[in-house]
Design an enzyme around this catalytic site. Structure first.
Site, PDB file in Angstrom:
ATOM      1  N   HIS A 196      -6.546 -15.599  -5.636  1.00 16.26           N
ATOM      2  CA  HIS A 196      -6.594 -17.065  -5.542  1.00 16.26           C
ATOM      3  C   HIS A 196      -5.262 -17.620  -5.094  1.00 16.26           C
ATOM      4  CE1 HIS A 196      -9.782 -16.666  -8.893  1.00 16.26           C
ATOM      5  NE2 HIS A 196     -10.248 -16.364  -7.708  1.00 16.26           N
ATOM      6  N   GLU A 239     -24.847  -9.687   9.623  1.00 12.81           N
ATOM      7  CA  GLU A 239     -23.657  -8.898   9.296  1.00 12.81           C
ATOM      8  C   GLU A 239     -24.032  -7.547   8.694  1.00 12.81           C
ATOM      9  OE1 GLU A 239     -21.276 -11.104   6.488  1.00 12.81           O
ATOM     10  OE2 GLU A 239     -23.030 -11.845   5.408  1.00 12.81           O
ATOM     11  N   ASP A 270     -18.124  -7.959   8.148  1.00  4.93           N
ATOM     12  CA  ASP A 270     -19.063  -7.069   7.471  1.00  4.93           C
ATOM     13  C   ASP A 270     -19.869  -6.241   8.461  1.00  4.93           C
ATOM     14  OD1 ASP A 270     -18.747  -7.237   4.651  1.00  4.93           O
ATOM     15  OD2 ASP A 270     -19.365  -9.330   4.793  1.00  4.93           O
ATOM     16  N   CYS A 287     -18.236 -15.713  13.640  1.00  2.00           N
ATOM     17  CA  CYS A 287     -17.269 -16.274  12.702  1.00  2.00           C
ATOM     18  C   CYS A 287     -16.457 -15.254  11.889  1.00  2.00           C
ATOM     19  CB  CYS A 287     -17.949 -17.252  11.757  1.00  2.00           C
ATOM     20  SG  CYS A 287     -19.143 -16.467  10.696  1.00  2.00           S
TER      21      CYS A 287
HETATM   22  C1  PEP Z   1     -17.911 -11.706   7.915  1.00  2.00           C
HETATM   23  O1  PEP Z   1     -18.385 -10.821   7.196  1.00  2.00           O
HETATM   24  O2  PEP Z   1     -17.517 -11.516   9.076  1.00  2.00           O
HETATM   25  C2  PEP Z   1     -17.770 -13.082   7.398  1.00  2.00           C
HETATM   26  C3  PEP Z   1     -17.456 -14.076   8.178  1.00  2.00           C
HETATM   27  O3  PEP Z   1     -17.973 -13.280   6.087  1.00  2.00           O
HETATM   28  P1  PEP Z   1     -16.954 -12.819   4.927  1.00  2.00           P
HETATM   29  O4  PEP Z   1     -15.640 -12.461   5.588  1.00  2.00           O
HETATM   30  O5  PEP Z   1     -16.843 -13.976   4.017  1.00  2.00           O
HETATM   31  O6  PEP Z   1     -17.637 -11.638   4.335  1.00  2.00           O
HETATM   32 MG    MG Z   2     -19.472 -11.254   5.418  1.00  2.00          MG
END
Ligand code: PEP
Ligand code: MG
Length: 765
Positions: A380, A622, A646, A693
């Protein structure tokens, strides 16, 4: 002269294959590079961490007799700077640079250009390749990408020479340790130069070390008898009052924090104001023990009692009690009195670890950076430091031993280097870089309103990934077109229990208000894996990333999940909202999710509560299993977000948090590119919106390929937006499409990387 990228890399490979030993390879490679680039000097230096020196290993242009003889101190010279910063150094008129050093016997002339690039192997710096020219137009900044790929080709050969233990004075086993990455690359200590930690920021800070957060714990407190009970009670009262004032000051200062963050502060204030707690401690003092010892007994007993209640909510409260107990204790022993104080000079907090509450407490304009001996990338404190744009380096072993209060520090959050009392040349170099990045930021600020449009007129919408309410300020500041990913689990993580529906509605509404009409994609909470809620009991799992995580967990905790869905729906009445569901891997899952949403919509309809009836639903793609069935998944949703983090982790079977295998976590792996390409194509075919993303969406090479695939929305950490915009404005979508077609036929990441560097090296410059 040819600068054809592939040709040069092939020539290097050929030399390595044909040579009898690594020395011969290096010798022939420097000759070939000097010839191809018409450089007057091309040399390879090998770094000796034992002596913190550099040795000339192969050269064209310098005195050959100095090969294996000249040993340069890493603290001196421009090549030393390449090693220290682990980054390319390009300089025009190097002899005028403060770091320039002439070495007797090197035969060095006065050159006009200097380019030094580190040889990095498995994230360890093994040496450097240096080219120099007499003519000014000989070598330019535009050549850096090409030299970076040359350096990565040569690094393995240098690693091999190291493995053979050929470096003077370095034992075979140490050489092995260097290659395996188990030894420090640079020394610290007497005559030390810098400390290395984990970079988790994109900024650099300078300031004076401060140990305000020197912690004290109860195990350091022993029973001590006293005679004056009254004086001891007064000390205790003062320590409590100071602690309350410190926490209240945080609450007042931290106006822009979310309700969730505020809840932590309020819990602390509640305990500090609890008269029964003080009464219990006073009755202990009356047994003629010190206030510290009395406090220790009561706090530890209290915490133990809460833990024993076998209720995750209450045992979490025991952590609150311990936190406030430590704060009062610090005040009693005189350690905590500074924490509410204003810093009078630019300050770098140095500590073992600090809590997010302490960080909120201490933030002020003079707080320039943070160096922690401990700390996790997703802690955090790190999340908060990034939101507050405070450079932070974590995991700096030895920082508490090597840095004294008031030492002047450079904290490089980008490379993870911390320089205690740096030499004037390092200061000068960093000042120069700061000035440059300030100029770049100023220029980019002026370009905030420009669209991210390619040279041939194709627009890419740039979104921000956010986690905290305060990130919205950054999203606006850096000119985000939309909020491509709001990770709602962060507010959940900061709390001590699941946030209520009302709290969530209030939080999401504030995010939407701050978005001022820009669409916000709210992702339902994704916990498990590496993000654990302290108030939720998890099963012991051997592979948490493959276990009770994300949508699986949400569907199992249906009541909690429904609360969040309802809260998002209610908030959607206040701004353009989209709901995103993470880690979908089967049609069954999305069917269940959609049924829940429909259920909640009907309930809101029944109660006459407003929400956006046309709210769009989307899935994170993902998990590789979602790709071959994407056409069927798309029947249930309006849009797709590609989570490359992921997707890469599961597709390549590489733990995204494991440093040991980080080298395999490569967004340019052909399987990653083909899979993302397939996702984009299916979405286009079915007319569904798509946004990429993961972290790869902030990396030029990957963005170029996404552009070639026809992706028109990407989302990233807000501070990356200006650079990405600049990059997109410098390339052509048509060219990206052409290069993608070539890349899709290539065999490995190295070939793809070389091709992209070749293209972008010329496209960007
Ligand atoms: C990802 O897995 O690319 C993603 C954007 O989600 P997180 O990083 O929160 O797992
Ligand atoms: Mg993810």
């Amino acid at each position: 002269m040819t600068r054809d990228h592939t040709y040069i890399l092939e020539a290097i490979l050929e030399i390595i294959t044909d040579s009898e030993n690594p020395d011969q390879s290096l010798d022939r490679i420097v000759q070939m590079i000097a010839r191809r680039f018409s450089t007057d000097v091309c040399s390879v230096y090998v770094y000796n961490p034992h002596e913190n020196s550099l040795q000339l290993k192969a050269t064209v242009g310098l005195n050959k007799a100095s090969v294996g003889v000249i040993a340069m101190d890493v603290h001196e010279g421009l090549t030393g700077m390449v090693i220290e910063t682990m980054a390319p150094v390009f300089i025009v008129n190097p002899s005028l640079h403060v770091r320039y050093k002439y070495y007797d016997g090197s035969g060095e002339e006065v050159y006009t250009t200097y380019l030094g690039v580190p040889l990095i192997y498995h994230k360890k710096v093994l040496g450097a390749i240096v080219v120099q020219t007499l003519a000014e137009e000989g070598i330019g900044e535009a050549d850096i990408p090409l030299f970076k790929s040359i350096a990565s080709q040569i690094a393995a050969t240098v690693a091999f020479t190291v493995l053979q233990g050929e470096r003077q004075g370095v034992a075979h086993d140490e050489a092995l340790r260097v290659i395996e990455g188990t030894c420090d690359t640079l020394e610290v200590g007497g005559g030390q130069n810098h400390l290395r930690g984990d970079p988790v920021s994109d900024r650099v800070a300078t300031g004076y070390a401060d140990y305000t957060f020197k912690t004290i714990d109860f195990h350091q407190i022993h029973r001590m008898g006293i005679t004056d009970v009254g004086a001891e009670v007064t000390r205790l009262d003062e320590a409590f009052d100071t602690a309350s004032a410190q926490v209240e000051a945080v609450a007042v200062e931290a106006r822009d924090i979310s309700d969730q963050e505020r809840a932590i502060i309020e819990a602390h204030l509640m305990y500090l104001g609890d008269p029964s707690l003080r009464k219990k401690i006073v009755s202990r003092i009356k047994e003629r023990v010190s206030a510290e010892y009395a406090l220790k007994r009561v706090i530890l007993d209290y915490a133990e009692m809460l833990t024993a209640m076998d209720d995750s909510y209450l045992s979490e409260r025991s952590l609150d009690i311990l936190d406030i107990g430590r704060r009062v204790l610090a005040n009693l022993v005189g350690l905590g009195s500074d924490s509410g104080q204003a810093f009078t000079q630019d300050t770098i907090i140095v500590a073992s670890d600090i809590s997010p509450v302490d960080l909120l407490a201490i933030r002020q304009p003079h707080l320039k950076g943070i160096v922690l001996a401990k700390g996790g990338r997703t802690s955090h404190t790190v999340i908060m430091a990034r939101s507050l744009e405070i450079p932070i380096v974590i995991g700096v072993e030895g920082v508490l031993d090597h840095v004294r209060a008031n030492d002047y520090l450079i904290v490089d959050g980008i490379s993870g280097l911390v320089y205690p009392n740096p030499s004037p040349d390092i200061c000068e170099e960093y000042a120069r870089r700061q000035e440059e990045s300030l100029k770049v930021r100023k220029r980019q600020e002026g370009e905030r309103e420009l669209l991210a449009v390619t040279t041939d007129g194709v627009e890419m919408k740039l979104g921000a990934n956010i986690g905290l309410l305060s990130d919205m300020m950054l999203a606006r500041q850096y000119g985000a077109d939309h909020i491509g990913l709001y990770r709602t689990e962060f507010p959940f993580l900061l709390r001590k229990s699941f946030p209520s529906e009302e709290e969530q509605v209030a939080l999401y509404t504030r995010v939407l208000e701050k978005a001022k009409g820009r669409p916000v994609t709210i992702r339902t909470f994704d916990v498990g894996g590496d993000k654990f809620l302290s108030y939720l009991e998890y099963p012991k799992e051997d592979n948490p990333f493959l276990g009770w995580r994300s949508i699986r967990l949400s569907l199992d905790l249906e009541d909690v999940f429904r609360v969040q869905i309802r809260a998002i729906l209610r908030a959607s009445a206040f701004g353009k909202t989209r709901i995103l569901f993470p880690m979908i891997s089967s049609v069954d899952e999305i069917r269940r999710v959609v049924a829940l949403v429909n259920d909640e919509k009907s309930a809101l309809d029944g109660a006459g509560v407003a929400y956006d009836r046309k709210i769009e639903l989307g899935i994170m793609v993902e998990v590789p299993a979602a790709v071959p069935i994407l056409d069927r998944l798309l029947r249930y949703v309006d849009f797709v977000n590609v989570g490359t983090n992921d997707l890469m982790q599961y597709l390549l079977a590489v733990d995204r948090n494991n440093k040991k295998v980080a080298v395999h976590f490569n967004a340019l792996h052909p399987a990653v590119i083909s899979t993302v390409h397939q996702i984009v194509s299916v979405c286009r075919q079915f007319g569904k919106k798509l946004c990429i993303c993961g972290e790869a969406a902030a990396v030029n090479e990957s963005i170029f390929l996404f552009l070639g695939m026809g992706a028109d929305h990407i989302s990233m950490v807000p501070s990356a937006i200006p650079d990405v915009k600049e990059f997109i404005r410098s390339v052509s979508a048509l060219e990206a499409k052409r290069v993608l077609a070539e890349v899709l036929k290539m065999e490995d990441a190295q070939e793809i990387e070389a091709c992209l560097m070749d293209t972008l090296g010329t496209a960007v410059s």
